[in-house]
Write an enzyme that holds these catalytic residues in place. Structure first.
Site, PDB file in Angstrom:
ATOM      1  N   ASP A   8     -39.436   4.828  39.003  1.00 21.61           N
ATOM      2  CA  ASP A   8     -40.705   5.206  39.652  1.00 21.61           C
ATOM      3  C   ASP A   8     -41.881   4.798  38.752  1.00 21.61           C
ATOM      4  O   ASP A   8     -42.659   5.640  38.284  1.00 21.61           O
ATOM      5  CB  ASP A   8     -40.750   6.715  39.949  1.00 21.61           C
ATOM      6  CG  ASP A   8     -40.711   7.591  38.692  1.00 21.61           C
ATOM      7  OD1 ASP A   8     -41.256   8.720  38.747  1.00 21.61           O
ATOM      8  OD2 ASP A   8     -40.168   7.153  37.658  1.00 21.61           O
ATOM      9  N   ASP A  13     -41.326   3.803  32.745  1.00 22.86           N
ATOM     10  CA  ASP A  13     -40.355   3.042  33.537  1.00 22.86           C
ATOM     11  C   ASP A  13     -40.610   1.549  33.368  1.00 22.86           C
ATOM     12  O   ASP A  13     -39.675   0.752  33.236  1.00 22.86           O
ATOM     13  CB  ASP A  13     -40.514   3.354  35.023  1.00 22.86           C
ATOM     14  CG  ASP A  13     -40.345   4.809  35.394  1.00 22.86           C
ATOM     15  OD1 ASP A  13     -41.305   5.583  35.153  1.00 22.86           O
ATOM     16  OD2 ASP A  13     -39.284   5.168  35.905  1.00 22.86           O
ATOM     17  N   ASN A  37     -43.677   9.297  40.080  1.00 22.51           N
ATOM     18  CA  ASN A  37     -44.942   9.341  39.335  1.00 22.51           C
ATOM     19  C   ASN A  37     -46.145   9.094  40.248  1.00 22.51           C
ATOM     20  O   ASN A  37     -47.193   9.703  40.102  1.00 22.51           O
ATOM     21  CB  ASN A  37     -44.931   8.286  38.231  1.00 22.51           C
ATOM     22  CG  ASN A  37     -44.023   8.674  37.084  1.00 22.51           C
ATOM     23  OD1 ASN A  37     -44.015   9.832  36.665  1.00 22.51           O
ATOM     24  ND2 ASN A  37     -43.250   7.728  36.589  1.00 22.51           N
ATOM     25  N   THR A 122     -34.362   6.461  36.403  1.00 21.38           N
ATOM     26  CA  THR A 122     -35.387   6.990  35.485  1.00 21.38           C
ATOM     27  C   THR A 122     -36.522   7.676  36.239  1.00 21.38           C
ATOM     28  O   THR A 122     -37.627   7.831  35.709  1.00 21.38           O
ATOM     29  CB  THR A 122     -35.973   5.867  34.601  1.00 21.38           C
ATOM     30  OG1 THR A 122     -36.621   4.906  35.448  1.00 21.38           O
ATOM     31  CG2 THR A 122     -34.901   5.191  33.772  1.00 21.38           C
ATOM     32  N   PHE A 164     -40.041  16.686  34.939  1.00 19.84           N
ATOM     33  CA  PHE A 164     -40.606  16.140  36.180  1.00 19.84           C
ATOM     34  C   PHE A 164     -39.551  15.541  37.123  1.00 19.84           C
ATOM     35  O   PHE A 164     -39.534  15.846  38.316  1.00 19.84           O
ATOM     36  CB  PHE A 164     -41.657  15.076  35.825  1.00 19.84           C
ATOM     37  CG  PHE A 164     -42.296  14.427  37.019  1.00 19.84           C
ATOM     38  CD1 PHE A 164     -41.906  13.154  37.424  1.00 19.84           C
ATOM     39  CD2 PHE A 164     -43.289  15.080  37.749  1.00 19.84           C
ATOM     40  CE1 PHE A 164     -42.495  12.551  38.540  1.00 19.84           C
ATOM     41  CE2 PHE A 164     -43.880  14.494  38.862  1.00 19.84           C
ATOM     42  CZ  PHE A 164     -43.474  13.225  39.263  1.00 19.84           C
ATOM     43  N   ASN A 165     -38.714  14.633  36.632  1.00 19.22           N
ATOM     44  CA  ASN A 165     -37.769  13.945  37.524  1.00 19.22           C
ATOM     45  C   ASN A 165     -36.881  14.929  38.281  1.00 19.22           C
ATOM     46  O   ASN A 165     -36.586  14.741  39.453  1.00 19.22           O
ATOM     47  CB  ASN A 165     -36.889  12.969  36.734  1.00 19.22           C
ATOM     48  CG  ASN A 165     -37.644  11.746  36.279  1.00 19.22           C
ATOM     49  OD1 ASN A 165     -38.680  11.394  36.841  1.00 19.22           O
ATOM     50  ND2 ASN A 165     -37.153  11.101  35.230  1.00 19.22           N
ATOM     51  N   HIS A 238     -40.149   8.122  27.309  1.00 15.13           N
ATOM     52  CA  HIS A 238     -38.969   8.714  27.951  1.00 15.13           C
ATOM     53  C   HIS A 238     -37.942   7.668  28.426  1.00 15.13           C
ATOM     54  O   HIS A 238     -36.814   7.631  27.954  1.00 15.13           O
ATOM     55  CB  HIS A 238     -39.386   9.541  29.176  1.00 15.13           C
ATOM     56  CG  HIS A 238     -40.421  10.570  28.940  1.00 15.13           C
ATOM     57  ND1 HIS A 238     -40.172  11.773  28.299  1.00 15.13           N
ATOM     58  CD2 HIS A 238     -41.735  10.606  29.279  1.00 15.13           C
ATOM     59  CE1 HIS A 238     -41.277  12.495  28.260  1.00 15.13           C
ATOM     60  NE2 HIS A 238     -42.244  11.815  28.839  1.00 15.13           N
ATOM     61  N   ASP A 239     -38.318   6.863  29.414  1.00 15.42           N
ATOM     62  CA  ASP A 239     -37.331   6.072  30.147  1.00 15.42           C
ATOM     63  C   ASP A 239     -36.634   4.994  29.330  1.00 15.42           C
ATOM     64  O   ASP A 239     -35.435   4.752  29.534  1.00 15.42           O
ATOM     65  CB  ASP A 239     -37.989   5.465  31.396  1.00 15.42           C
ATOM     66  CG  ASP A 239     -38.433   6.555  32.369  1.00 15.42           C
ATOM     67  OD1 ASP A 239     -39.359   6.308  33.148  1.00 15.42           O
ATOM     68  OD2 ASP A 239     -37.847   7.661  32.343  1.00 15.42           O
TER      69      ASP A 239
HETATM   70  O1  RIB Z   1     -40.545  13.705  32.611  1.00 15.77           O
HETATM   71  C1  RIB Z   1     -40.626  12.348  32.284  1.00 15.77           C
HETATM   72  C2  RIB Z   1     -40.108  11.507  33.410  1.00 15.77           C
HETATM   73  O2  RIB Z   1     -40.905  11.717  34.589  1.00 15.77           O
HETATM   74  C3  RIB Z   1     -40.212  10.001  33.119  1.00 15.77           C
HETATM   75  O3  RIB Z   1     -39.194   9.322  33.788  1.00 15.77           O
HETATM   76  C4  RIB Z   1     -41.545   9.642  33.710  1.00 15.77           C
HETATM   77  O4  RIB Z   1     -41.624   8.267  34.085  1.00 15.77           O
HETATM   78  C5  RIB Z   1     -41.564  10.508  34.938  1.00 15.77           C
HETATM   79  O5  RIB Z   1     -40.818   9.836  35.954  1.00 15.77           O
HETATM   80 CA    CA Z   2     -39.781   7.568  35.378  1.00 18.52          CA
END
Ligand code: RIB
Ligand code: CA
Length: 311
Positions: A8, A13, A37, A122, A164-165, A238-239
């Protein structure tokens, strides 16, 4: 190694895609996109833009689910900006959008695969869960799932108790976590160790190529929100922990344990209960990654971005 990256974009990403596209160890069978996102029409555009940047016209990009399985979409423009990849010039991509739906692509590709495929989600897990729901038989051809999502000691980022994901689509996360295939999960506990500090960004910039410059632009924007929030020098990348694990798993430390997700409580919706100390009889279903050699991670990322432009 055949992989499908489901994402996303989102700056992190996007960096993960650029890392993957510079790494010949990975045969990227397809890039599928999901709402997260930012809305789907932007995440699919952003993924195509990364393929333009990388010069990888060989990789099909598909659009998938435009909202979670059972809930309205939550987005994160406050983190990523209105384009999803603020920090670089955003234009209409040359890279075409494949007309297949991402879920159709996943099902058909996995059914036809000559060897098992690694899934690298991701973003919210909507596409992956929808594919499993439509065709459970595809799991026979899933080598493993290497995902970014969840949190244990770090609590949460988009809510006090959820990452979040997972929060965006907890029901899909539940389907994936129960699917029975090997899962490697990069939660906030490990991703908060890989902060894109200014010295690290400058080392990436020293590659002196358009891709590295774009990464620095995106990380520069990404930096402002998390630095203000956490008071840290740099945002957690993160990703890219997912592809980095595929390229060099020795950089990471994990533990096999049960990870379950809250799908009911309004207060803790999306919380990942990580049974790190095996205090329940829930079956271990995840390799929960909790540590990384952050300097080595950035050395790997910087070296791979230095390979652009690809020959
Ligand atoms: O919490 C971080 C995640 O949420 C990452 O994958 C960021 O790109 C969002 O998608
Ligand atoms: Ca992401």
């Amino acid at each position: 190694m055949p992989v499908i990256i489901d994402c996303d974009p989102g700056q992190d990403d996007a960096v993960n895609l650029l890392l993957a596209m510079a790494s010949p160890e990975l045969d990227i069978v397809g890039i599928t996109t999901v709402a997260g996102n930012v809305p789907l029409e932007l995440t699919q555009r952003n993924a195509r833009l990364m393929c333009d940047l990388a010069g990888r016209r060989d990789i099909p990009v598909m659009a998938g689910c435009d909202q979670p399985l059972h809930r309205p979409l939550i987005t994160a423009e406050k983190v990523h900006g209105t384009t999803g990849i603020d920090g670089i010039e955003v234009r209409d991509p040359q890279h075409p959008l494949d007309e297949r739906h991402a879920v159709e692509f996943m099902v058909d590709t996995l059914r036809a695969a000559e060897q098992p495929v690694t899934l690298v989600p991701t973003g919210p897990l909507t596409n992956v869960a929808a594919a499993i729901g439509r065709a459970p038989d595809i799991l026979d051809n899933v080598e493993r799932i290497v995902m970014m999502g969840g949190a244990m000691r770090e609590g949460g980022n988009h809510s006090p108790s959820a990452e979040f994901n997972i929060l965006v689509d907890p029901e899909s996360a539940d389907i994936v976590l129960r699917c029975g295939r090997p899962i490697v999960a990069m939660g906030l506990d490990v991703t908060h160790q890989v902060l894109a500090s200014r010295p690290r960004i400058e080392r990436i910039r020293a590659n002196d190529n358009p891709v590295a410059d774009a990464v620095c632009g995106m990380l520069g924007f990404f930096h402002r929100f998390d630095s203000a929030k956490y008071g840290s020098d740099g945002s957690p990348l993160h990703d890219p922990c997912t592809v980095a694990w595929l390229l060099d798993p020795e950089l990471f430390t994990g533990k096999t344990c049960n990870v379950s997700v809250e799908t009911e409580s309004a207060l803790t919706l999306g919380h990942t209960a990580v049974d790190f100390w095996h205090v329940t009889d829930r079956p271990p279903n995840v390799e929960w990654i909790y540590e990384v050699d952050a300097d080595a991670f950035y050395e790997l990322l910087t070296e791979r971005l230095g390979r652009y432009p690809l020959q």
